[in-house]
Design an enzyme around this catalytic site. Structure first.
Site, short mmCIF file in Angstrom:
data_model
loop_
_atom_site.label_atom_id
_atom_site.label_comp_id
_atom_site.label_asym_id
_atom_site.label_seq_id
_atom_site.Cartn_x
_atom_site.Cartn_y
_atom_site.Cartn_z
CD GLU A 43 12.40 5.06 8.39
OE1 GLU A 43 12.67 6.06 9.09
OE2 GLU A 43 12.32 5.36 7.04
N GLY A 85 -4.46 1.80 4.46
CA GLY A 85 -3.34 1.26 5.18
C GLY A 85 -3.53 0.65 6.58
CE LYS A 125 -1.70 3.13 2.21
NZ LYS A 125 -1.46 4.33 1.83
CB CYS A 152 12.66 10.10 8.13
SG CYS A 152 13.57 8.86 7.15
N GLY A 192 -4.34 3.38 -1.97
CA GLY A 192 -5.45 3.83 -1.10
C GLY A 192 -4.85 4.93 0.03
CG ASP A 193 -7.53 6.84 2.20
OD1 ASP A 193 -7.71 5.73 2.63
OD2 ASP A 193 -8.70 7.49 2.22
N GLY A 194 -5.06 6.48 4.22
CA GLY A 194 -4.64 5.90 5.63
C GLY A 194 -5.48 4.98 5.98
CD GLU A 215 10.12 13.99 10.70
OE1 GLU A 215 10.88 13.51 9.91
OE2 GLU A 215 9.18 13.58 11.13
#
Length: 490
Positions: free
Chosen positions: A257, A219, A183, A291, A214-216, A391
């Site tokens: 990660e 997932g 995904k 990241c 797809g989106d969140g 971040e």
């Protein structure tokens, strides 16, 4: 679900399930925009729950058909064909990454695509040099450790390095023997679809590799599916915590990660000009959307003023340009949402009292549209400021002075994250001592790049587990201890 076995039109979202391309049947749409212009693109029609279930079922079928029992040499042959397929499409992949993510085309070629190929080559080398059976002791040849595939893998990847992160996960799962469902980020669907075409070109058995766009929510559905045995997720710390909770409910293996706020420690004896040039470039690379970006520069006070001046000059010399233009410039943020976040944190830095020495809020001079941020440097940043702690995911560098080694280490470790750290000094004893004291999964000294296949990952809120090389492969394998049974090959 409407199915087609023809190579899909990349402008029309489709999922690769059980060897066939399936058009989206969901009702949710994801708005997409061109990062360089801000203009709307065709929205992504997200696959519904039926798509996720179908993709996982196809992977389960491939597992039951014996994919995990395929000889390691055979799986490496499929990896070789995948590498060949990517090589044959590298220019097309670079163009898609540039268009979807906003990466300048030269950077997309030399870093985005080339790094992905480098990861696949390192995975190949690791698979060739490590056996699935390892003796426990030379005195007991019948006692050994066997590495076996965990099962069906759910792979969830981000948008900032869209091909690189896919390659890390898919390549490792492939040679480990795990059928998989990928995904990818909803912001880079075409890059993922072209990767799916590369997987088809490798000749893999149907169902070993499945792709669902797809989106969140998609997932989350994948991570929570009861037939997913291992989840490998790269993305935000917030989403990573949710994935970890979901996997823990059924004791599924998980590799995370996540975010980072990586410190770059500059001691007074370092080559200051080189350290500043490399440090600023590392922070700004990929428009700051990495990241492991070296976004916190900690500088010994005796060279602090010189360092601030050099960092400001390096930022002012950094150019920004359109993604399709050749050259070493920076591109835009990927979306209006990301641009707005970068702008908010730049403005917050000013309100909090940090000293702006380069850049600032708004678009660069002469840029009227697109999601471009100004390369920005703040000095005198203190630990209580958001610039120090959060971040940003944009080309924003914070600079903070320190007086002693202990203070430098304390400032470096004063973060919830622990992905990467960087040390600049001409004293090898100091470099080793400080590296051991830093709470980070990766430490790089004096600008030296990590070796191919070196483990990638962090500690604390930066995640758990490692990717790349043999560590990436082992993340998709279980360890079985076998005692008293002689190993017979052939």
């Amino acid at each position: 679900m409407a199915s087609t076995t023809k190579e899909p039109n990349l402008n029309l979202p489709a999922h690769l399930i059980g060897g066939s391309w399936i058009r989206s049947d969901g009702a949710r749409e994801v708005a997409l925009a061109n990062p360089g212009t801000g203009e709307a693109r065709r929205p992504l029609l997200v696959g519904g729950e039926k798509i996720v279930r179908g993709a996982v079922a196809a992977a389960v079928t491939a597992r039951r058909a014996g994919w995990g029992d395929a000889p390691p040499a055979a799986r490496i042959q499929y990896l070789d064909r995948l590498i060949e397929a990517i090589e044959a499409r590298r220019e097309r992949l670079a163009a898609l990454i540039s268009e979807e993510v906003g990466a300048p085309i030269d950077f997309a070629r030399t870093h985005q695509v080339q790094t992905a190929l480098g990861h696949l080559a390192a995975i190949r080398a690791a698979a060739l040099s490590h056996s699935a059976d390892t003796p426990v002791s030379p005195d007991r040849p019948s006692d050994r450790v066997r590495y076996e595939p965990v099962g069906v893998a759910g792979l969830i990847t981000p948008w900032n390095w869209p091909l690189n992160q896919i390659a890390l996960k898919v390549g490792a799962a492939l040679v480990a023997g795990c059928p998989m469902v990928l995904k990818p980020s909803e912001l880079a669907p075409q890059t993922a679809m072209l990767f799916g075409i590369c997987m088809e070109a490798s000749g893999l058995p149907a169902g070993v590799f499945n792709l669902t766009l797809g989106d969140g929510q998609t997932g989350a559905e994948l991570a929570a599916h009861p037939d997913i045995d291992v989840v490998s997720f790269t993305g935000s710390t917030r989403a990573g915590r949710s994935v970890a909770r979901s996997a823990a409910e059924r004791m599924a293996r998980v590799t995370l990660e996540l975010g980072g706020k990586s410190p770059n420690l500059l001691f007074a004896d370092c080559d200051l000009e080189t350290a500043i040039r490399q440090g600023v470039a590392h922070c700004f690379r990929n428009a700051g959307q990495s990241c492991n970006a070296a976004s916190r520069m900690l500088v010994e006070r005796s060279v602090y003023d010189d360092a601030v001046a050099l960092a400001a000059a390096a930022a002012e010399a950094t150019t920004v340009g359109l993604p399709d233009a050749p050259g070493p410039h920076l591109g835009p943020q990927i979306s209006a949402r990301q641009y707005d976040r970068v702008q908010e944190l730049i403005e917050t830095g000013q309100w909090d009292g940090a000293r702006l020495v380069a850049g600032g809020p708004g678009r660069p001079e002469g840029v009227a549209r697109g999601f471009f941020s100004r390369p920005t440097v703040f000095a005198d940043v203190t630990p209580e400021m958001r610039l120090f702690r959060e971040e940003i995911f944009g080309p924003v560098l914070s600079v903070t002075p320190f007086d002693t080694e202990d203070e430098a280490v304390r400032l470096a470790n004063d973060t919830e994250y622990g992905l990467a750290a960087f040390v600049q000094t001409n004293d090898p004893v100091l470099a080793d001592r400080v590296s051991k004291r830093l709470r980070a999964g990766m430490v790089q000294v004096n600008g030296k790049s990590r070796a191919p296949g070196a483990p990638f990952g962090g500690v604390k809120a930066s995640g758990m587990g490692r990717e790349a090389g043999i560590w990436g492969i082992r993340a998709f394998q279980e360890i079985k201890s076998i005692t008293g049974a002689e190993l017979h090959l052939g």
